[in-house]
Design a protein around this motif. Structure first.
Motif, PDB file in Angstrom:
ATOM      1  N   VAL A 113       0.784  -1.125   0.061  1.00 56.97           N
ATOM      2  CA  VAL A 113      -0.089  -0.085   0.098  1.00 56.97           C
ATOM      3  C   VAL A 113       0.982   1.300   0.001  1.00 56.97           C
ATOM      4  O   VAL A 113       0.562   2.260  -0.911  1.00 56.97           O
ATOM      5  N   LEU A 114       1.861   1.274   0.836  1.00 54.06           N
ATOM      6  CA  LEU A 114       2.800   2.383   0.895  1.00 54.06           C
ATOM      7  C   LEU A 114       3.308   2.762  -0.687  1.00 54.06           C
ATOM      8  O   LEU A 114       3.685   3.742  -0.839  1.00 54.06           O
ATOM      9  N   VAL A 115       3.721   1.619  -1.294  1.00 52.72           N
ATOM     10  CA  VAL A 115       4.285   2.091  -2.662  1.00 52.72           C
ATOM     11  C   VAL A 115       3.450   2.585  -3.405  1.00 52.72           C
ATOM     12  O   VAL A 115       3.596   3.504  -4.334  1.00 52.72           O
ATOM     13  N   VAL A 116       2.064   1.981  -3.380  1.00 46.52           N
ATOM     14  CA  VAL A 116       0.894   2.676  -4.248  1.00 46.52           C
ATOM     15  C   VAL A 116       0.714   4.020  -3.808  1.00 46.52           C
ATOM     16  O   VAL A 116       0.567   4.970  -4.635  1.00 46.52           O
ATOM     17  N   LEU A 117       0.901   4.373  -2.449  1.00 48.35           N
ATOM     18  CA  LEU A 117       0.678   5.718  -2.099  1.00 48.35           C
ATOM     19  C   LEU A 117       1.885   6.846  -2.523  1.00 48.35           C
ATOM     20  O   LEU A 117       1.492   8.084  -2.791  1.00 48.35           O
ATOM     21  N   GLU A 118       3.008   6.192  -3.005  1.00 48.30           N
ATOM     22  CA  GLU A 118       3.864   7.260  -3.411  1.00 48.30           C
ATOM     23  C   GLU A 118       3.472   7.855  -4.957  1.00 48.30           C
ATOM     24  O   GLU A 118       3.847   8.849  -5.425  1.00 48.30           O
ATOM     25  N   SER A 119       2.269   7.205  -5.335  1.00 47.94           N
ATOM     26  CA  SER A 119       1.999   7.712  -6.982  1.00 47.94           C
ATOM     27  C   SER A 119       0.826   8.759  -6.692  1.00 47.94           C
ATOM     28  O   SER A 119       0.537   9.376  -7.600  1.00 47.94           O
ATOM     29  N   LEU A 120       0.319   8.887  -5.376  1.00 47.02           N
ATOM     30  CA  LEU A 120      -0.760   9.797  -5.047  1.00 47.02           C
ATOM     31  C   LEU A 120       0.112  11.406  -4.781  1.00 47.02           C
ATOM     32  O   LEU A 120       1.192  11.558  -4.591  1.00 47.02           O
ATOM     33  N   SER A 121      -0.845  12.346  -5.136  1.00 38.55           N
ATOM     34  CA  SER A 121      -0.382  13.692  -4.748  1.00 38.55           C
ATOM     35  C   SER A 121      -0.148  13.959  -3.278  1.00 38.55           C
ATOM     36  O   SER A 121      -0.994  13.429  -2.574  1.00 38.55           O
ATOM     37  N   PRO A 122       0.618  14.713  -2.929  1.00 34.99           N
ATOM     38  CA  PRO A 122       0.674  14.979  -1.493  1.00 34.99           C
ATOM     39  C   PRO A 122      -0.871  15.216  -0.938  1.00 34.99           C
ATOM     40  O   PRO A 122      -1.072  14.555   0.260  1.00 34.99           O
ATOM     41  N   LEU A 123      -1.758  16.082  -1.427  1.00 37.70           N
ATOM     42  CA  LEU A 123      -2.976  16.255  -0.903  1.00 37.70           C
ATOM     43  C   LEU A 123      -3.701  14.938  -0.846  1.00 37.70           C
ATOM     44  O   LEU A 123      -4.625  14.503   0.167  1.00 37.70           O
TER      45      LEU A 123
END
Length: 294
Positions: A113-123
């Protein structure tokens, strides 16, 4: 509010604040820096005007984490080889007695999940962490981010769809993962390549994170044959004074390998349908420092 009382209030929420910051940033040192800055702002604030300390602290921590995430973007882009989050020991224990809540927290801190979260914008990442991992209401998240509730709901929906589309589907049964991890360790340590191949899914992936500071593959390795041969070679190349320990890392069982008493690497596997679908190896010494003494 006296200084002692202010300290007690902050310490009451420190674990949650660290959890928010780590899920936002993926590195313990960055998370601790953010929480320390939050403490400095809390200790110097006019606390008489703070009606809800938790909301104030989460707001400050989240905004600091967003700023830090934006600052480290170029560092992530220049990273040598695949990037994985820094392994963190997770033991929710009696602080999170509800089993369902433990499962949510474990999933939100998992490597996948944390790897996927890397592709989100900060907001988007902030909204996802606050809503999905910690269950904050949209109204509170809107205040935290200084956005309208409608905008926050839109960000949440976009982030949730993104994560669901990209998050691999793995079994989360800790007993099953522990069993396969133990068999994986026995096969690799014993040099039993045939048993190792039995445990690996045909399309298994191996992701190694060294940051260019130690030996690890600079590209993702795919297929059971290639992953099996790589692991077999790694075992035969190891020095004799290794100590291997089981730890709960990022919400699941993991292996900490120590060489000469110092952390050398972390192995963790993701499992589906009774087979290992992904092997994670973290060998960047900067990401293992926090595991010294475990």
């Amino acid at each position: 509010m006296t200084t002692d009382t202010a300290t007690d209030v902050f310490e009451e929420h420190r674990s949650m604040l660290t959890g928010v910051a780590y899920r936002m940033l993926g590195r313990i040192a960055d998370a601790e820096d953010v929480v320390q800055e939050a403490w400095l702002r809390w200790s110097s604030a006019s606390r008489e005007d703070v009606r809800e300390p938790r909301a104030f602290l989460v707001r400050v921590t989240t905004r600091l984490a967003i700023d830090r995430l934006r600052q480290t973007k170029s560092r992530r882009e220049a990273y040598v080889g695949p990037w994985l989050p820094e392994p963190v020991v997770t033991d929710f224990g009696p602080t999170v007695p509800d089993t369902a809540e433990q499962a949510v927290l474990a999933d939100s801190v998992s490597i996948a999940v944390l790897v996927v979260l890397e592709s989100l914008s900060p907001l988007e990442r902030a909204v996802f962490v606050l809503r999905e991992a910690f269950g904050f209401p949209y109204t509170e998240i809107a205040t935290t981010l200084d956005r309208s509730e409608a905008a926050v709901r839109q960000l949440a929906g976009r982030a949730r769809r993104h994560v669901e589309e990209r998050k691999p589907r793995y079994d989360v049964d800790p007993v099953h993962r522990r069993d396969l991890t133990e068999r994986f360790l026995a096969a690799a340590a014993g040099g039993d390549i045939e048993e190792l191949l039995v445990l690996l899914a045909p399309d298994v992936r191996l992701v190694g994170d060294s940051g260019g500071k130690s030996k690890a593959p600079l590209r993702v390795i795919e297929s059971a044959g290639k992953v099996g041969r790589f692991l077999f070679a790694v075992v035969h190349d190891q020095v004799p004074d290794l100590d291997i320990r089981f730890l709960e890392l990022n919400g699941g069982p993991g292996l900490l390998v120590l060489s000469g008493g110092r952390p050398d690497s972390v192995f963790q596997v993701d499992v589906r349908d009774g087979l290992i679908q992904c092997v994670y190896i973290v060998r960047n010494p900067d990401k293992l420092a926090s595991l010294a003494g475990e």
